[in-house]
Design an enzyme around this catalytic site. Structure first.
Site, short mmCIF file in Angstrom:
data_model
loop_
_atom_site.label_atom_id
_atom_site.label_comp_id
_atom_site.label_asym_id
_atom_site.label_seq_id
_atom_site.Cartn_x
_atom_site.Cartn_y
_atom_site.Cartn_z
CG ASP A 128 6.80 -6.16 19.02
OD1 ASP A 128 5.57 -6.27 18.81
OD2 ASP A 128 7.61 -7.08 18.82
NE ARG A 158 2.46 3.30 -7.93
CZ ARG A 158 2.21 4.34 -7.14
NH1 ARG A 158 2.15 5.55 -7.65
NH2 ARG A 158 2.00 4.17 -5.85
CG HIS A 216 0.04 0.27 -12.73
ND1 HIS A 216 -0.58 1.50 -12.92
CD2 HIS A 216 1.33 0.44 -13.12
CE1 HIS A 216 0.30 2.36 -13.40
NE2 HIS A 216 1.46 1.75 -13.53
CG ASP A 251 -0.03 6.84 -19.57
OD1 ASP A 251 -0.95 6.12 -20.03
OD2 ASP A 251 0.31 6.82 -18.38
CE LYS A 290 2.94 10.36 -17.78
NZ LYS A 290 2.47 9.07 -18.10
NE ARG A 299 5.53 8.42 -14.85
CZ ARG A 299 4.58 8.98 -14.12
NH1 ARG A 299 4.90 9.75 -13.10
NH2 ARG A 299 3.31 8.78 -14.39
CB THR A 303 1.80 12.95 -6.78
OG1 THR A 303 2.23 12.70 -8.12
CG2 THR A 303 2.57 12.04 -5.83
CB ALA A 304 -3.03 14.85 -8.74
CB THR A 329 0.15 12.13 -14.80
OG1 THR A 329 1.44 11.60 -14.55
CG2 THR A 329 -0.26 11.76 -16.22
#
Length: 317
Positions: free
Chosen positions: A43, A102, A136, A175, A198, A200, A229-230, A232
């Site tokens: 399972d 994050r 982070h 940033d 920058k 976001r 995700t590259a 930035t």
């Protein structure tokens, strides 16, 4: 170079997130990798068996909480529980990449703080210490009530860039949050820094505004703690070239590289993306544009220093 380590109470185990890194770490310390098996019930539940005695031992479990994040966290928690019930003296979790980091504060109403939640769960499971690399946000160390050794990737990245002998360097933070990291690398390479301002609008969507600092005719090195995700880093590279930079390179500690990341990097003006192996990269991501550096020497030295009760701070230099 491998060294034989005589103290039998030091044991290194790995789970499924990054076995190659753990093998390198154990080899550098000079101990065999601990024997355990990780299997799955029909399972999907995880089953772990430790196949050697750990009674009275100081155990180090190497597990990045990278994709699939939830499975790797559950593996780690179950392993900690197994070690606790097997009478390990200390359970030291080595998390090269600390996932769920994050969300480290409430940026909006009704948001969770997942970095704190994961810290709580690890402690309740029975972890004695955490060894990690480039959190982070540094305040995540304060979410734990057990010792946290946060190692840094800048010396490894800095040594690589020094060996390249690039001229007219400027170190760029993508940033405001990464300025201290950029400054550390800049001090090592004796170069000035620049900052990209920058905005976001929503997660994983970055919009570059303007560049603070002189980049005209210079070789720019972008540095971040992670690249996901590259979005930035590729927008930042475009902005640097448009504003007069001669060449753009990039580096980070944690190569998450999810979704459209590799396509974006391939289409960007970045000449070389330098990452570490805190997260293992699949074969299709190992392109000509990507250079992978090993954190195994850093982690192995940290484990020996923790085990021998020596200061870890010397590894920050």
């Amino acid at each position: 170079m491998s060294r034989g380590y005589q103290d039998r109470t030091l044991k290194v185990f790995t789970l499924n997130s990054n076995p190659e890194l753990a093998m390198d770490v154990a080899k550098l310390i000079g101990v065999p990798l601990g024997e355990c098996s990780v299997s799955t019930f029909s399972d999907g539940e995880i089953q772990i068996n430790i196949e050697e005695s750990v009674r009275g031992c100081d155990v180090y479990v190497v597990q990045s909480t990278c994709a699939p994040v939830n499975r790797h966290i559950m593996e780690l928690l179950i392993m900690i529980d197994a070690l606790k019930r097997a009478s390990a003296a200390t359970i030291n979790v080595v998390i090269p990449y600390y996932g769920y980091a994050r969300q480290d504060r409430k940026a909006k109403p009704r948001e969770p703080i997942t970095a704190k939640l994961v810290a709580d769960i690890l402690q309740v499971a029975g972890a004695s210490r955490v060894i990690t690399i480039d959190l982070h946000a540094p305040q995540i160390q304060g979410f734990f009530n057990i010792p946290v050794d946060q190692l840094v990737g800048v010396p490894i990245l800095g040594d690589y860039w020094e060996s390249k002998q690039l001229d007219e360097l400027v170190i760029v933070s993508p940033d405001h949050g990464g300025v201290s990291r950029a400054r550390q690398l800049a001090e090592r390479l004796k170069a000035p820094i620049a900052i990209i301002d920058k905005r976001r609008p929503r997660p994983n969507v970055a919009e570059v505004m303007n560049i603070v600092g002189d980049i005209q005719g210079k070789t720019a090195i972008l540095i971040d703690d992670m690249i996901d995700t590259a979005g930035t880093i590729s927008l930042a590279a475009d902005a640097l070239i448009k504003n007069g930079a001669k060449e753009v390179y990039a580096c980070c500690t944690h190569a998450v590289l999810s979704g459209p990341a590799m396509e974006r990097i391939g289409q960007s003006p970045i000449k070389d993306l330098v990452v570490t192996n805190t997260i293992p990269l699949q074969e299709e991501k190992l392109t000509d544009k990507v250079t992978v550096l090993s954190v195994a020497p850093l982690i192995s030295e940290a484990i020996i220093r923790v085990h021998e009760q020596l200061p870890v701070s010397v590894l920050f230099d």
